[in-house]
Design a protein around this motif. Structure first.
Motif, PDB file in Angstrom:
ATOM      1  N   GLY A  10      70.035  66.585  59.543  1.00 24.81           N
ATOM      2  CA  GLY A  10      68.613  66.265  59.585  1.00 24.81           C
ATOM      3  C   GLY A  10      68.312  65.039  60.427  1.00 24.81           C
ATOM      4  O   GLY A  10      69.227  64.346  60.891  1.00 24.81           O
ATOM      5  N   ALA A  11      67.032  64.800  60.623  1.00 21.12           N
ATOM      6  CA  ALA A  11      66.589  63.635  61.398  1.00 21.12           C
ATOM      7  C   ALA A  11      66.851  62.347  60.623  1.00 21.12           C
ATOM      8  O   ALA A  11      67.159  62.371  59.418  1.00 21.12           O
ATOM      9  N   THR A 116      82.336  60.991  67.227  1.00 18.33           N
ATOM     10  CA  THR A 116      82.447  61.202  65.786  1.00 18.33           C
ATOM     11  C   THR A 116      82.200  62.646  65.390  1.00 18.33           C
ATOM     12  O   THR A 116      83.006  63.261  64.694  1.00 18.33           O
ATOM     13  N   GLU A 117      81.037  63.206  65.808  1.00 23.20           N
ATOM     14  CA  GLU A 117      80.702  64.563  65.379  1.00 23.20           C
ATOM     15  C   GLU A 117      81.692  65.588  65.925  1.00 23.20           C
ATOM     16  O   GLU A 117      81.933  66.616  65.309  1.00 23.20           O
ATOM     17  N   THR A 118      82.264  65.303  67.105  1.00 27.57           N
ATOM     18  CA  THR A 118      83.165  66.251  67.737  1.00 27.57           C
ATOM     19  C   THR A 118      84.503  66.341  67.005  1.00 27.57           C
ATOM     20  O   THR A 118      85.039  67.427  66.799  1.00 27.57           O
ATOM     21  N   LEU A 119      85.043  65.202  66.594  1.00 29.35           N
ATOM     22  CA  LEU A 119      86.376  65.185  65.997  1.00 29.35           C
ATOM     23  C   LEU A 119      86.360  65.052  64.476  1.00 29.35           C
ATOM     24  O   LEU A 119      87.411  65.118  63.847  1.00 29.35           O
ATOM     25  N   ALA A 120      85.193  64.865  63.887  1.00 30.08           N
ATOM     26  CA  ALA A 120      85.114  64.734  62.432  1.00 30.08           C
ATOM     27  C   ALA A 120      85.689  65.930  61.674  1.00 30.08           C
ATOM     28  O   ALA A 120      86.224  65.745  60.570  1.00 30.08           O
ATOM     29  N   PRO A 121      85.603  67.175  62.192  1.00 32.29           N
ATOM     30  CA  PRO A 121      86.218  68.289  61.452  1.00 32.29           C
ATOM     31  C   PRO A 121      87.703  68.099  61.182  1.00 32.29           C
ATOM     32  O   PRO A 121      88.231  68.618  60.194  1.00 32.29           O
ATOM     33  N   ILE A 122      88.386  67.343  62.044  1.00 30.16           N
ATOM     34  CA  ILE A 122      89.811  67.075  61.801  1.00 30.16           C
ATOM     35  C   ILE A 122      89.975  66.274  60.519  1.00 30.16           C
ATOM     36  O   ILE A 122      90.835  66.580  59.681  1.00 30.16           O
ATOM     37  N   ARG A 123      89.151  65.248  60.359  1.00 31.34           N
ATOM     38  CA  ARG A 123      89.217  64.430  59.140  1.00 31.34           C
ATOM     39  C   ARG A 123      88.825  65.253  57.920  1.00 31.34           C
ATOM     40  O   ARG A 123      89.395  65.082  56.835  1.00 31.34           O
ATOM     41  N   MET A 124      87.864  66.153  58.094  1.00 33.66           N
ATOM     42  CA  MET A 124      87.423  67.006  57.004  1.00 33.66           C
ATOM     43  C   MET A 124      88.568  67.888  56.507  1.00 33.66           C
ATOM     44  O   MET A 124      88.818  67.997  55.301  1.00 33.66           O
ATOM     45  N   ALA A 125      89.284  68.509  57.445  1.00 32.92           N
ATOM     46  CA  ALA A 125      90.403  69.367  57.054  1.00 32.92           C
ATOM     47  C   ALA A 125      91.533  68.555  56.433  1.00 32.92           C
ATOM     48  O   ALA A 125      92.210  69.013  55.507  1.00 32.92           O
ATOM     49  N   GLU A 126      91.736  67.326  56.926  1.00 33.95           N
ATOM     50  CA  GLU A 126      92.791  66.482  56.366  1.00 33.95           C
ATOM     51  C   GLU A 126      92.488  66.106  54.919  1.00 33.95           C
ATOM     52  O   GLU A 126      93.404  65.893  54.120  1.00 33.95           O
ATOM     53  N   TRP A 127      91.208  66.027  54.569  1.00 32.09           N
ATOM     54  CA  TRP A 127      90.832  65.628  53.216  1.00 32.09           C
ATOM     55  C   TRP A 127      91.519  66.523  52.172  1.00 32.09           C
ATOM     56  O   TRP A 127      91.999  66.042  51.146  1.00 32.09           O
ATOM     57  N   ILE A 128      91.547  67.807  52.443  1.00 29.90           N
ATOM     58  CA  ILE A 128      92.135  68.736  51.490  1.00 29.90           C
ATOM     59  C   ILE A 128      93.651  68.607  51.447  1.00 29.90           C
ATOM     60  O   ILE A 128      94.283  68.883  50.425  1.00 29.90           O
ATOM     61  N   GLU A 129      94.270  68.169  52.534  1.00 27.14           N
ATOM     62  CA  GLU A 129      95.695  67.884  52.508  1.00 27.14           C
ATOM     63  C   GLU A 129      95.970  66.676  51.614  1.00 27.14           C
ATOM     64  O   GLU A 129      96.956  66.648  50.871  1.00 27.14           O
ATOM     65  N   GLN A 130      95.091  65.683  51.700  1.00 29.39           N
ATOM     66  CA  GLN A 130      95.262  64.474  50.887  1.00 29.39           C
ATOM     67  C   GLN A 130      94.950  64.730  49.414  1.00 29.39           C
ATOM     68  O   GLN A 130      95.667  64.259  48.525  1.00 29.39           O
ATOM     69  N   VAL A 148      74.705  68.597  64.955  1.00 31.47           N
ATOM     70  CA  VAL A 148      75.103  69.999  64.812  1.00 31.47           C
ATOM     71  C   VAL A 148      76.433  70.260  65.515  1.00 31.47           C
ATOM     72  O   VAL A 148      77.084  71.263  65.261  1.00 31.47           O
ATOM     73  N   ASP A 149      76.845  69.338  66.402  1.00 35.03           N
ATOM     74  CA  ASP A 149      78.165  69.460  67.019  1.00 35.03           C
ATOM     75  C   ASP A 149      79.257  69.555  65.972  1.00 35.03           C
ATOM     76  O   ASP A 149      80.313  70.148  66.209  1.00 35.03           O
ATOM     77  N   PHE A 150      79.016  68.925  64.837  1.00 39.96           N
ATOM     78  CA  PHE A 150      79.990  68.976  63.745  1.00 39.96           C
ATOM     79  C   PHE A 150      80.321  70.416  63.376  1.00 39.96           C
ATOM     80  O   PHE A 150      81.449  70.724  62.985  1.00 39.96           O
ATOM     81  N   LEU A 151      79.342  71.311  63.499  1.00 43.24           N
ATOM     82  CA  LEU A 151      79.536  72.711  63.116  1.00 43.24           C
ATOM     83  C   LEU A 151      80.022  73.584  64.258  1.00 43.24           C
ATOM     84  O   LEU A 151      80.769  74.532  64.030  1.00 43.24           O
ATOM     85  N   ILE A 152      79.575  73.297  65.477  1.00 43.07           N
ATOM     86  CA  ILE A 152      79.884  74.200  66.579  1.00 43.07           C
ATOM     87  C   ILE A 152      80.953  73.673  67.523  1.00 43.07           C
ATOM     88  O   ILE A 152      81.542  74.436  68.278  1.00 43.07           O
ATOM     89  N   ILE A 262      69.416  76.664  66.195  1.00 45.67           N
ATOM     90  CA  ILE A 262      70.752  76.539  66.790  1.00 45.67           C
ATOM     91  C   ILE A 262      71.804  77.205  65.905  1.00 45.67           C
ATOM     92  O   ILE A 262      72.688  77.924  66.394  1.00 45.67           O
ATOM     93  N   LEU A 263      71.717  76.976  64.600  1.00 46.88           N
ATOM     94  CA  LEU A 263      72.682  77.575  63.688  1.00 46.88           C
ATOM     95  C   LEU A 263      72.572  79.095  63.710  1.00 46.88           C
ATOM     96  O   LEU A 263      73.586  79.805  63.696  1.00 46.88           O
TER      97      LEU A 263
END
Length: 359
Positions: A10-11, A116-130, A148-152, A262-263
């Protein structure tokens, strides 16, 4: 996947961070193990939770006395995450220290801080490993359309990582050793040794320095690829809850509507819109309220006249907002005054608001 993902977009200034924190508190109060990751560089999460300090590691913010529910919170810092990922790989000898001191690594770390938005999914996936027992992971994104880059972006990044360049790097770094021929293994071993040796004496040569950097980061990079692939699947999971937050403001509604478009264009049509700080349709439909609209004989300075004008304006704005949001699913949330008050009731107020958000 056991863990359910919730993503807030969101804005700026629409209450997105407060709403993501409120859903996290509510789910934790319901006995679930919840992670809350903010990728907003403004770091508003500390304010929303009333916390003194939240780092990137995922520390426990709240835990029930019975141990049934807990909330871990983190504020993303990709340079710090990158250093931790490197330490986790256990690089041999002095490689870790050399890597952190390498001028190209320092440049890369600075660039990562702006992606941040581009590479944040890596941290998101790591969360479940931790924290593999996490029931819900809630993501508070940065304000605006670029979030929205976070999603696409995982799709775009994987397109690069799956390229022939990466395959060559993987082979060069030692991947698929079992399938390599005798001469290939000799060449690979010799090439790595030569490149490492030249990298030490050719510090001014950008290509040799880059080669040395890649040799030292190969394991980290390929782990990042695996996490990106996992993030892509997770984001596309039908159970993933994408929440577009807006308020009765022109810019906020425009951002929410554009995000929804966009989504949808990226085959993510199940997002929902939350209209925060809203005056509900039921209020305007009340007979006593509507009767005020018809009164026009108040003096211009009369408070009642000003109040009626406000109601008329608010009703018109609401109708315009709902029309612009079109056929999207919209949940309306009222203003909760208790959220602005300090004290022990703050978490309870967040819980009450979060119960309205649960899906």
């Amino acid at each position: 996947m056991k863990t359910r993902l919730h993503i807030f977009l969101g804005a700026g200034g629409v209450g997105k961070t407060t709403l993501s924190a409120s859903l996290a508190i509510h789910l934790a109060f319901q006995g679930r193990r919840v992670g809350l990751l903010s990728i907003d560089p403004a770091k508003r999460l500390k304010t929303a939770l009333g916390a003194d300090h939240i780092d990137e590691s995922g520390q426990i913010f709240w835990k029930s006395e019975t141990g049934d529910g807990e909330l871990r919170a983190a504020v993303l810092s990709l340079p710090d995450s990158l250093r931790r990922w490197i330490r986790d790989e256990g690089l041999e000898g002095d490689h870790e220290q050399r890597l952190f001191e390498h001028p190209l690594f320092q440049t890369v770390a600075e660039k990562i801080a702006s992606a941040t938005e581009t590479l944040a999914p890596i941290r998101m996936a790591e969360w479940i490993e931790q924290f593999p027992d996490t029931d819900d992971l809630i993501i508070d994104t940065a304000p605006g359309l670029h979030a929205v880059d976070f999603l696409i972006r995982p799709e775009r990044l994987l397109a690069f990582f799956d390229s022939k360049i990466l395959e060559w790097l993987k082979w060069f770094a030692g991947g698929d050793e079992a399938n390599a021929g005798f001469m290939q293994r000799i060449f690979r071993s010799g090439a790595k040794s030569i490149l490492q040796a030249l990298g030490k004496v050719g510090g001014e040569n950008i290509l040799l320095s880059l080669g040395e950097l890649l040799l030292m980061m190969d394991r980290v990079m390929f782990r990042m690829v695996d996490r990106l692939e996992e993030a892509r699947r997770w984001i596309r999971d039908p159970a993933t809850d994408v929440v577009l937050v807006c308020s009765p403001r022109d810019d906020a509604v425009s951002v929410a509507a554009e995000l929804a478009r966009i989504l949808a264009d990226n085959d993510m049509k199940d997002s929902r819109i939350v209209l925060n700080r809203s005056i509900s349709e039921a209020f305007f439909a009340d007979e006593q309220v509507r009767s005020l609209f018809a009164k026009t004989n108040f003096p211009a300075t009369d408070f009642d006249a000003l109040f009626c004008q406000y109601l008329q304006s608010a009703s018109t704005i609401r109708e315009s907002v709902m029309k612009r949001l079109g056929e999207n699913t919209v949940t309306e949330l009222p203003v909760l005054a208790g959220l602005e008050q300090a004290g022990e009731l703050r978490l309870e107020e967040l819980d009450r608001l979060g119960s309205r958000l649960r899906r």
